[in-house]
Design an enzyme around this catalytic site. Sequence first.
Site, PDB file in Angstrom:
ATOM      1  N   ARG A  23       9.703  -0.536  -9.091  1.00  0.00           N
ATOM      2  CA  ARG A  23      10.431   0.194  -8.045  1.00  0.00           C
ATOM      3  C   ARG A  23      11.873   0.394  -8.494  1.00  0.00           C
ATOM      4  O   ARG A  23      12.518  -0.568  -8.924  1.00  0.00           O
ATOM      5  CB  ARG A  23      10.394  -0.613  -6.746  1.00  0.00           C
ATOM      6  CG  ARG A  23      10.720   0.162  -5.474  1.00  0.00           C
ATOM      7  CD  ARG A  23       9.551   1.011  -5.017  1.00  0.00           C
ATOM      8  NE  ARG A  23       8.346   0.278  -4.724  1.00  0.00           N
ATOM      9  CZ  ARG A  23       7.985  -0.122  -3.511  1.00  0.00           C
ATOM     10  NH1 ARG A  23       8.781   0.106  -2.484  1.00  0.00           N
ATOM     11  NH2 ARG A  23       6.832  -0.738  -3.341  1.00  0.00           N
ATOM     12  N   SER A 109       6.472   4.109  -1.731  1.00  0.00           N
ATOM     13  CA  SER A 109       6.005   3.718  -0.405  1.00  0.00           C
ATOM     14  C   SER A 109       6.971   4.200   0.664  1.00  0.00           C
ATOM     15  O   SER A 109       7.151   5.394   0.849  1.00  0.00           O
ATOM     16  CB  SER A 109       5.807   2.196  -0.362  1.00  0.00           C
ATOM     17  OG  SER A 109       5.272   1.798   0.877  1.00  0.00           O
ATOM     18  N   HIS A 110       7.624   3.259   1.358  1.00  0.00           N
ATOM     19  CA  HIS A 110       8.490   3.588   2.487  1.00  0.00           C
ATOM     20  C   HIS A 110       9.951   3.752   2.088  1.00  0.00           C
ATOM     21  O   HIS A 110      10.788   4.052   2.934  1.00  0.00           O
ATOM     22  CB  HIS A 110       8.398   2.470   3.535  1.00  0.00           C
ATOM     23  CG  HIS A 110       8.817   1.138   2.998  1.00  0.00           C
ATOM     24  ND1 HIS A 110       7.942   0.341   2.294  1.00  0.00           N
ATOM     25  CD2 HIS A 110      10.002   0.478   3.039  1.00  0.00           C
ATOM     26  CE1 HIS A 110       8.575  -0.767   1.930  1.00  0.00           C
ATOM     27  NE2 HIS A 110       9.815  -0.692   2.346  1.00  0.00           N
ATOM     28  N   LYS A 119       2.507   1.347  -8.484  1.00  0.00           N
ATOM     29  CA  LYS A 119       1.638   0.259  -8.053  1.00  0.00           C
ATOM     30  C   LYS A 119       0.446   0.222  -9.016  1.00  0.00           C
ATOM     31  O   LYS A 119      -0.263   1.208  -9.167  1.00  0.00           O
ATOM     32  CB  LYS A 119       1.152   0.476  -6.615  1.00  0.00           C
ATOM     33  CG  LYS A 119       2.262   0.389  -5.568  1.00  0.00           C
ATOM     34  CD  LYS A 119       1.719   0.555  -4.162  1.00  0.00           C
ATOM     35  CE  LYS A 119       2.829   0.398  -3.121  1.00  0.00           C
ATOM     36  NZ  LYS A 119       2.316   0.560  -1.743  1.00  0.00           N
ATOM     37  N   ASP A 258       2.954   4.977   6.642  1.00  0.00           N
ATOM     38  CA  ASP A 258       4.118   4.980   5.769  1.00  0.00           C
ATOM     39  C   ASP A 258       3.947   6.046   4.693  1.00  0.00           C
ATOM     40  O   ASP A 258       2.983   6.817   4.706  1.00  0.00           O
ATOM     41  CB  ASP A 258       4.380   3.588   5.189  1.00  0.00           C
ATOM     42  CG  ASP A 258       3.291   3.108   4.239  1.00  0.00           C
ATOM     43  OD1 ASP A 258       2.213   3.721   4.197  1.00  0.00           O
ATOM     44  OD2 ASP A 258       3.533   2.101   3.538  1.00  0.00           O
ATOM     45  N   ASP A 260       3.146   6.313   1.480  1.00  0.00           N
ATOM     46  CA  ASP A 260       1.950   6.431   0.646  1.00  0.00           C
ATOM     47  C   ASP A 260       0.677   6.185   1.440  1.00  0.00           C
ATOM     48  O   ASP A 260      -0.411   6.094   0.871  1.00  0.00           O
ATOM     49  CB  ASP A 260       2.023   5.500  -0.567  1.00  0.00           C
ATOM     50  CG  ASP A 260       2.178   4.031  -0.205  1.00  0.00           C
ATOM     51  OD1 ASP A 260       2.667   3.726   0.900  1.00  0.00           O
ATOM     52  OD2 ASP A 260       1.823   3.177  -1.036  1.00  0.00           O
ATOM     53  N   ASP A 262      -0.713   3.729   2.996  1.00  0.00           N
ATOM     54  CA  ASP A 262      -1.574   2.540   2.897  1.00  0.00           C
ATOM     55  C   ASP A 262      -1.307   1.558   4.030  1.00  0.00           C
ATOM     56  O   ASP A 262      -2.017   0.562   4.151  1.00  0.00           O
ATOM     57  CB  ASP A 262      -1.442   1.860   1.534  1.00  0.00           C
ATOM     58  CG  ASP A 262      -0.056   1.291   1.270  1.00  0.00           C
ATOM     59  OD1 ASP A 262       0.900   1.638   1.994  1.00  0.00           O
ATOM     60  OD2 ASP A 262       0.083   0.496   0.308  1.00  0.00           O
ATOM     61  N   ARG A 263      -0.285   1.824   4.853  1.00  0.00           N
ATOM     62  CA  ARG A 263      -0.023   0.984   6.026  1.00  0.00           C
ATOM     63  C   ARG A 263      -0.102   1.839   7.282  1.00  0.00           C
ATOM     64  O   ARG A 263       0.322   2.989   7.277  1.00  0.00           O
ATOM     65  CB  ARG A 263       1.366   0.337   5.948  1.00  0.00           C
ATOM     66  CG  ARG A 263       1.482  -0.730   4.894  1.00  0.00           C
ATOM     67  CD  ARG A 263       2.795  -1.487   5.029  1.00  0.00           C
ATOM     68  NE  ARG A 263       3.929  -0.600   4.842  1.00  0.00           N
ATOM     69  CZ  ARG A 263       5.150  -0.861   5.305  1.00  0.00           C
ATOM     70  NH1 ARG A 263       5.385  -1.954   6.009  1.00  0.00           N
ATOM     71  NH2 ARG A 263       6.144  -0.034   5.066  1.00  0.00           N
ATOM     72  N   HIS A 350      -0.349  -4.392   6.305  1.00  0.00           N
ATOM     73  CA  HIS A 350      -1.326  -4.239   5.225  1.00  0.00           C
ATOM     74  C   HIS A 350      -2.595  -4.962   5.668  1.00  0.00           C
ATOM     75  O   HIS A 350      -2.541  -6.128   6.081  1.00  0.00           O
ATOM     76  CB  HIS A 350      -0.813  -4.865   3.926  1.00  0.00           C
ATOM     77  CG  HIS A 350       0.204  -4.042   3.214  1.00  0.00           C
ATOM     78  ND1 HIS A 350      -0.110  -2.895   2.517  1.00  0.00           N
ATOM     79  CD2 HIS A 350       1.539  -4.188   3.077  1.00  0.00           C
ATOM     80  CE1 HIS A 350       0.982  -2.377   1.986  1.00  0.00           C
ATOM     81  NE2 HIS A 350       2.006  -3.146   2.310  1.00  0.00           N
TER      82      HIS A 350
END
Length: 477
Positions: A23, A109-110, A119, A258, A260, A262-263, A350
């Site tokens: 990141r 992500s966020h 990732k 979010d 990407d 995934d949440r 998650h």
Amino acid sequence: MNPAAPSDARARLDAIVKAYDVRGIVGEGLTEQSVEALGAGFVDEVGAAGDRLVVGHDMRDSSPGFAAAFARGATRRGADVVALGLCSTDETYFASGSMNAPAAMFTASHNPAAYNGIKFSRAGAQGISLDTGLAAIRDRAGDYLDEGITDAAEPGSIEQVDVLADYAAYLRSLVDLTGIRPMKVVVDAGNGMGGLTVPAVLGKAAGLPALPLEIVPLYFELDGTFPNHEANPLEPANLVDLQRAVVEHGADLGLAFDGDADRCFVVDEQGGAVGPSAVAAIVALREIARVRAAGEDDITVLHNLITSRFVPEAIEEAGATAVRTRVGHSLIKDRMKETGAVFGGEHSAHYYFRDFWGADNGMLAAMHVLAEFGSQDAPLSQLGARYMPYALSGEINSTVDDVPAAYTRIVEAFTGRAEFDELDGLTVDGITPESEPFWWFNVRPSNTEPLLRLNVEGGDVATMTAIRDEVLALIRG
């Protein structure tokens, strides 16, 4: 591209490789040169030469270029790249699991638009952390930055593959939504990848039959500049638009994803947040019931140590074994595999599923909530309250220069009043008579910033508030 000096390149690489992923700010540590080296190092670490390797990316402006650079490094070291193009993170997990191939997903992500990241997954969507391969990938990439990438005798190929339809069909096979009552659902994609996946999974965009859902879209346009709000639903300010829209449209509930996708976060018909711990409990009970009906007796469910106490209570009451884990997605993926757990839930929204290769999938969690809520007539606010009986503070961050000194103040103040454990940070569990409300709290240092993160829970609001304020005063000295 002019390569940076070796020492400078390695220092920048060290700065962007975190505990569970890569990141950084685009153009600083994260450059196409460093990404190409990481692609080469990843192939070497996971032994992907001569085999397939999945690469996907989100909608950030820098993501396509980074994905292409990574693919260059990977093919130079002999991997055959399966390029997914635009996708959610859990689409890459699906591809990694169904193809049994390692994967890399380009997303921050966020995080704000200036950031990007990677990732990583081993074959079968297995996690990689600093301790289980990410440090080695970093070091291999550092060598390639210093010395140049050595081309494999047989370079790899690149194949473009779209897995969205297969991904959507697979999720539909795991949770049957065809028999639920008709519902209106507002979905805030935050200009992230939910704008691609929601129409495919919950709508007809992937060619699947229509569900009894009226989707009201909010910010479905893919835009990595996040023009409306940050794609981080964990921050209450980023849920305001969804909460308002749910009430204005008279919707049954709202979902927020979010960046990407995934949440997933859930909002009830009144605009109230249904906490991730409540979602974890709802999904856990559904998964326990499902596998028990299929003949399983020895059932394990994971929860991390800062979910509500109600989560392990509900798991145990349902006759399953609740296993408490540290925080962190790679750690929980490892524990999912070790324990054979059917499900795992985190406070950060998650949610991990055995039937999804032990990986996390926010869309699948949302489908479980829709299935549970859609099978009864009470409003979601009533259902949510059943699964949120205690008072939680939420995560509170404090800047702390001397973490050991803050720990010492806390231990001294609560010695004799509580029990301590250090599974992850410092958890302090109050010793209280049965007639008094329980309380506990956890303080954990950030991996990347001089912060202490505090989470408090109490049997009632007054107890939680009193403990929260006392601990914050100790933390902040």
